[in-house]
Enzyme design. Structure first.
Site, PDB file in Angstrom:
ATOM      1  N   GLU A   1      40.879  41.721  44.738  1.00 19.62           N
ATOM      2  CA  GLU A   1      41.538  42.999  44.454  1.00 19.62           C
ATOM      3  C   GLU A   1      40.623  43.853  43.587  1.00 19.62           C
ATOM      4  O   GLU A   1      39.792  43.328  42.839  1.00 19.62           O
ATOM      5  CB  GLU A   1      42.861  42.764  43.714  1.00 19.62           C
ATOM      6  CG  GLU A   1      43.960  42.164  44.583  1.00 19.62           C
ATOM      7  CD  GLU A   1      45.259  42.035  43.796  1.00 19.62           C
ATOM      8  OE1 GLU A   1      45.716  43.054  43.255  1.00 19.62           O
ATOM      9  OE2 GLU A   1      45.794  40.924  43.734  1.00 19.62           O
TER      10      GLU A   1
ATOM     11  N   GLU B   1      59.578  33.468  34.055  1.00 22.16           N
ATOM     12  CA  GLU B   1      58.560  33.204  35.069  1.00 22.16           C
ATOM     13  C   GLU B   1      58.594  31.760  35.548  1.00 22.16           C
ATOM     14  O   GLU B   1      58.612  30.825  34.760  1.00 22.16           O
ATOM     15  CB  GLU B   1      57.157  33.498  34.522  1.00 22.16           C
ATOM     16  CG  GLU B   1      56.074  33.250  35.567  1.00 22.16           C
ATOM     17  CD  GLU B   1      54.659  33.530  35.071  1.00 22.16           C
ATOM     18  OE1 GLU B   1      53.744  33.490  35.903  1.00 22.16           O
ATOM     19  OE2 GLU B   1      54.481  33.791  33.869  1.00 22.16           O
TER      20      GLU B   1
END
Length: 184
Positions: free
Chosen positions: A142, A124
């Protein structure tokens, strides 16, 4: 001398498999050849990449979020952030995440740099961005995303890094980046 140059420590991929594939993370186990010829196993997480945003107001306040993080079973204070969607640029992700999570849009964006926050077990990378010229347009979180958005003076946020109230890696790096390289 140049600390980067020198012996080649490259580990060469021999074979591997995905041992877990989830919605966000893919866990791999690879067999590699070490520089001395021996073999070893490497387990690691593939991640699509992410952005973190330091949203800085003209009065020196920064925008922060408080949210529960399940792996550590507690709340954390963080800068707005999120993962890249397929085909999305880092800047597009930064603009989308800032708007969705906090409701803010920014007129000025500057890339600060990239951090690799877990190099022992993950690929990452989190690109850090500075957002200025902020205007509130209404948050659009969201589904299943619960967070509190608040502002603090940058000096107070830095004090929280120093005393351990902020420990999230991307947030620590971004705030210290801003303090260390204010005009960069």
């Amino acid at each position: 001398g140049d600390v980067v140059a020198g012996k080649d420590f490259t580990e060469t991929f021999l074979e591997g498999e995905e041992v877990f594939g989830g919605r966000l993370l893919k866990v791999h186990r690879d067999r590699v050849r070490l520089p001395d010829g021996r073999e070893a196993v490497r387990e690691y997480v593939r991640h699509p990449g992410a952005v973190g945003i330091v949203a800085l107001f003209g009065n020196g306040q920064v925008l922060l979020e408080r949210q529960f993080r399940y792996p550590l079973r507690r709340d954390f204070i963080e800068i707005p952030a999120g993962k890249l969607d397929p085909g999305e640029s880092h800047l597009e992700t930064a603009k989308r995440e800032l708007r969705e999570e906090t409701g803010y849009v920014a007129t000025e964006w500057r890339r600060l740099g990239i951090i690799h926050n877990a190099i022992g077990y993950s690929d990452e990378g989190i690109e850090l961005w500075l957002a200025r010229g902020l205007e509130q347009r209404g948050a659009q979180p969201e589904d299943g995303e619960f967070l509190e958005v608040f502002t603090l003076p940058l000096a107070e946020a830095l004090a929280m890094v120093r005393d351990g109230r902020i420990t999230d890696a991307k947030t620590v790096a971004a705030l210290l980046w801003l303090k260390s390289f204010p005009a960069a």
